[in-house]
Design an enzyme around this catalytic site. Structure first.
Site, PDB file in Angstrom:
ATOM      1  N   ARG A 471       0.833  -1.199   0.000  1.00  0.00           N
ATOM      2  CA  ARG A 471       0.000   0.000   0.000  1.00  0.00           C
ATOM      3  C   ARG A 471       0.864   1.244   0.000  1.00  0.00           C
ATOM      4  O   ARG A 471       1.932   1.263   0.614  1.00  0.00           O
ATOM      5  CB  ARG A 471      -0.879   0.041   1.255  1.00  0.00           C
ATOM      6  CG  ARG A 471      -1.933  -1.022   1.288  1.00  0.00           C
ATOM      7  CD  ARG A 471      -2.881  -0.795   2.452  1.00  0.00           C
ATOM      8  NE  ARG A 471      -2.178  -0.690   3.715  1.00  0.00           N
ATOM      9  CZ  ARG A 471      -2.689  -0.122   4.803  1.00  0.00           C
ATOM     10  NH1 ARG A 471      -3.887   0.430   4.758  1.00  0.00           N
ATOM     11  NH2 ARG A 471      -1.998  -0.083   5.924  1.00  0.00           N
ATOM     12  N   SER A 535       8.078  -5.320   6.423  1.00  0.00           N
ATOM     13  CA  SER A 535       7.813  -6.393   7.400  1.00  0.00           C
ATOM     14  C   SER A 535       8.666  -7.626   7.150  1.00  0.00           C
ATOM     15  O   SER A 535       8.144  -8.735   6.991  1.00  0.00           O
ATOM     16  CB  SER A 535       6.337  -6.765   7.365  1.00  0.00           C
ATOM     17  OG  SER A 535       5.565  -5.621   7.535  1.00  0.00           O
ATOM     18  N   ASP A 589       6.518  -3.736  11.104  1.00  0.00           N
ATOM     19  CA  ASP A 589       5.066  -3.591  11.327  1.00  0.00           C
ATOM     20  C   ASP A 589       4.683  -3.674  12.815  1.00  0.00           C
ATOM     21  O   ASP A 589       3.730  -3.038  13.248  1.00  0.00           O
ATOM     22  CB  ASP A 589       4.274  -4.624  10.516  1.00  0.00           C
ATOM     23  CG  ASP A 589       4.740  -6.058  10.748  1.00  0.00           C
ATOM     24  OD1 ASP A 589       5.789  -6.242  11.384  1.00  0.00           O
ATOM     25  OD2 ASP A 589       4.065  -6.984  10.274  1.00  0.00           O
TER      26      ASP A 589
END
Length: 849
Positions: A471, A535, A589
């Site tokens: 994203r 991540s 994350d």
């Protein structure tokens, strides 16, 4: 005595209501249909074996049987029996856990009603002293019938007797049986339906003959339904009708003989003989002549007609009550059509020439949505008692083996405290310079030195890369009286050829997506600060630099491992020459999750992810972080705790199933703690247990379906669904059917138990790890009590019905000096990256000023 279908339907619904009353705690004391629990919880599955003695007491003689059950390919049951008379003086003499409610069938022995017949039998065996017996089961003959037939046909879930007396039993859902603890599984209910109508509910269909029979019986006012339908009274009903017709001059030219007036001179066997197709009229003549009434041919036809009406009424009434039982079974199962087998025994059903045909025909009309197979029981009550005993033995042995297996997953408080202690040892090793390299829990510095203080403001870009999609976000943070965070984002796919191509291609693809997003938002121009949620395990040298240690989650892009991902991103931006970015922070994350929650709740100093994978981070004192210069203040440490146990430190609590899951995973020997607690692996642990239990014959009748052999088929979402308290076992069965598993009710209970044990252990282990973290923070600060909030994200934590509660309880129990709250993170990774960037920009401003 002729009953229309409309009347029969009405009787069916009356009986259904009686059943409901009998099952309910409130209405049972006054219910006439007692609905007695039998504690028989399972029908035979064909794997029973052993040598049993059965005692069958139910009339003027009783049998002792030796029943040998072999479970080989052709199930076979070998029986030998001896019949003994019960002398009249003993039937009426003195009786010397099933509590006898009342004697029937002419038994009147004193001192037995209200007593436990097992104790009485034990006492009598002891008194003799020459042998011993282990009394496993007290069985009603109706239940015995169902169990005998259940051995031959596993669809059998109803037992029916239509003989001297009448009764039915069936498998009811435990959740509907108020009189017994527990709500999972099924239990056989002995309806004792002979008493239907004892409260007057059948008065509209009882005739003067029924009343006369009742008045002359041993138990007036009791067992009224049985007196209308069973073999014990049928001959007598016909005799009373014949007497009345003779008195009115309609039969035998008005002749009435002493024989015709004598009770018991006309038997049910006479009714059967008279209704035979060919020789019925001939039999009628013989029987009536024996009664001295000199019948004409017309008399014989009329008497045959009376017999038919009486026996037909019986068949109709039994069809109506059985119809109510079948409807209840169908409702319980929630199926539009019921397929089931009824085990039947009893002289009337077996020997009357027309009875069974008429009975089946009426039943089909009354319950058209049921496909019923009737199976005649051979030696029901004796063999059935042995079967109940055999099933009880099998279940006890299975239960023992199942418990033995699942015991390895049940962790005591002592074991969890030990896990907490070992986690603490590993944390210390990861933080220290001399042990860091060989530590498995890496304790990576994130260079995030502060949580938000509320003064952060500005527009930030965030990039969230952690899987096959990534994203790009625009996050507008406004401080002041009313703090707000406004987010806009767009999701982009990463094709597999780019995930596994070169590093340059991967980062060029990411930058072209950022370019598209900036155009889409209309903000391509000024150089914007960016936070990069990455991540994957990274070793950070500073807030804006992270060296990739290893790819996970299917990524394999070349020339990235060992390189700084922020530099790779900056280089790709330069190549494009369209816009500029200020990469302020590389963020894990878990750290993003902590920061998002810390923005809402200042006491949040721990981040936790329990989803596909699992990890934690927390604010550590700089003086303990030996891998970074400086001793002032705090820094967020990304623990990478999934690797806890990779050095063998959890081997004593890992089960064979954990080892199997690890062995067949993409990274065998790595991330062992994660493999015991995270969503990616729990379903696989359950699947391995189910395969083992099926091989041992505890599940799915020993049949392993093809889908069950498929790795990864049992997704963790199934665990969450199966363990949902709202789900009845029927829905559990539906989930298992999607996996090609044809499960019984018992199977569903066991699968639910397995899921519960595996997910409970996961939540407890997670809680033990978290307890180690919060206790370390408390001790770091020298506090008697610590109040701290943990920011949490991850599908397992969010979606599983019990995980969060069990984890919370575990932390509370293992760290009693910490008040720990859990706060669910909304969009941790994106918003968190922006907040870290905002804090980074703020701190950068503070140091430069």
């Amino acid at each position: 005595m002729r009953l229309s279908d409309e009347t029969l339907m009405d009787i069916m619904s009356r009986f259904k209501k009686e059943m409901k009353n009998g099952l309910s705690r409130d209405f049972n004391p006054t219910a006439t249909v007692k609905m007695l629990p039998t504690f028989v919880r399972s029908i035979p599955d064909g794997s029973e074996k052993g040598d049993f003695i059965a005692l069958d007491l139910g009339g003027s003689s009783f049998r002792i049987l030796r029943v040998q059950v072999n479970h080989e390919k052709n199930q076979n049951v070998h029986m030998e029996s001896e019949i003994y008379d019960t002398p009249e003086n003993i039937m009426h003499g003195s009786g010397s856990q099933g509590i006898l409610i009342t004697w029937t069938k002419r038994f009147k022995a004193s001192g037995v009603e209200g007593a436990d017949v097992v104790k009485l039998l034990h006492r009598a065996i002891k008194k003799r002293g020459d042998y011993d017996a282990n009394i496993v089961a007290v069985v009603n003959d109706t239940v015995g019938t169902m169990m005998t037939c259940g051995y031959d046909d596993q669809q059998c879930e109803v037992g029916l007797i239509i003989g001297t007396g009448t009764n039915a039993c069936y498998m009811e859902e435990l959740r509907h049986i108020d009189l017994v603890e527990g709500d999972e599984g099924r239990m056989c209910i002995n309806t004792e339906w002979g008493a239907f109508g004892d409260d007057g509910s059948l008065e509209d269909i009882r005739t003067e003959f029924d009343r006369e029979i009742d008045r002359g019986s041993l138990n007036p006012g009791k067992q009224l339904f049985e007196k209308m339908v069973s073999g014990m009274y049928m001959g007598e009903l016909v005799r009373l009708i014949l007497v009345k017709m003779a008195k009115e001059g309609l039969l035998f030219e008005g002749r009435i003989t002493p024989e015709l007036l004598t009770r018991g001179k006309f038997n049910t066997s006479d009714v059967s003989a008279i209704e035979k197709n060919k020789e019925g009229l001939h039999n009628a003549k013989e029987i009536l002549t024996r009664l001295g009434v000199e019948p004409s041919d017309d008399d014989c036809v009329s008497v045959q007609h009376v017999c038919t009406i009486v026996s037909f009424r019986s068949a109709n009434l039994v069809a109506a009550t059985l119809g109510a039982v079948l409807n209840r079974l169908r409702d319980n199962k929630g199926t539009p059509r019921l397929r089931t087998t009824v085990g039947v025994d009893g002289s009337l059903y077996k020997t009357h020439p027309q009875y069974s045909r008429r009975f089946h025909k009426t039943l089909r009309r009354l319950v058209p949505d049921s496909d019923v197979r009737f199976l005649l029981s051979e030696s029901g009550s004796g063999k059935g008692a042995a079967m109940v005993t055999a099933v009880a033995y099998r279940l006890a042995e299975q239960h023992r083996q199942i418990e033995e297996t699942l015991a390895h997953f049940r962790l005591t408080k002592e074991m969890l405290l030990e896990v907490k202690r070992r986690m603490r040892v590993e944390m210390e090793m990861g933080l220290r310079k001399q042990t860091h390299d060989k530590a498995v829990v890496k304790m990576l510095p994130s260079f995030v030195r502060s949580t938000p203080d509320g003064t952060e403001t500005g527009d930030f870009l965030a990039l969230d890369l952690g899987g096959t999609n990534f994203r790009v976000l625009l996050v507008k943070i406004r401080s002041g009286k009313k703090r707000t965070v406004e987010m806009h984002n767009k999701i982009y796919a990463i094709p597999i050829e780019i995930m596994q191509g070169t590093g340059e291609e991967l980062f060029d693809h990411i930058v072209s997506c950022i370019s598209d997003f900036l155009d889409y938002m209309g903000i391509k121009g000024p150089r914007m600060p960016l936070g990069f949620t990455f991540s994957f395990p990274c070793k950070q040298k500073s807030l804006d630099a992270g060296v990739l240690i290893t790819w996970t989650k299917g990524f394999k892009a070349t020339d990235c491992v060992g390189h700084d991902v922020a530099t790779l991103l900056r280089d790709a931006v330069k190549r494009r020459e369209e816009f500029d970015l200020d990469v302020v922070a590389v963020v894990n994350d878990t750290v993003g999750t902590m920061m998002t929650c810390a923005y809402e709740e200042p006491t949040c100093e721990v981040g936790l992810i329990v989803g596909t994978g699992s990890n934690a981070c927390y604010m550590e004192e700089m003086k303990n972080v030996e891998m970074v210069e400086g001793t002032e203040g705090r820094m967020c440490i990304n623990m990478e705790w999934g690797a806890f146990g990779d050095n063998g430190s959890l081997d004593d609590i890992r089960t064979n199933y954990d080892k199997l899951v690890d062995e067949f995973s993409l990274n065998a020997g790595k991330q062992r703690f994660e493999k015991m607690i995270s969503g990616m692996y729990l379903g696989e642990i359950v699947r391995n247990i189910l395969i083992d239990f099926t091989k041992k014959g505890f599940l799915f009748r020993g049949q392993i379906s093809e889908p069950l052999k498929t790795r990864g088929i049992f997704e963790t979402k199934f665990l969450s669904q199966i363990e949902s308290d709202r789900l009845a076992l029927l829905q559990v069965r539906a989930i298992l059917q999607q996996l090609g598993l044809n499960s019984t009710c018992d199977d569903s209970i066991l699968v639910k138990t397995v899921c519960g044990v595996v997910s409970r252990r996961a939540a407890q282990l997670c809680g033990a790890g978290m307890a180690a973290v919060v206790d370390k923070i408390r001790e770091n600060r020298g506090l008697d009590r610590l109040n701290v909030t943990v920011g949490v994200d991850g599908t397992l934590y969010k979606l599983h019905p019990h995980f969060s509660r069990i984890m919370y309880q575990t932390v509370k129990e293992l760290s009693p000096k910490c008040n720990v709250s859990f706060l669910l993170s909304e969009d941790g990774s994106g918003k968190g990256a922006a907040l870290i960037t905002a804090v980074g920009v703020r701190l950068r401003g503070e140091t430069s000023s």
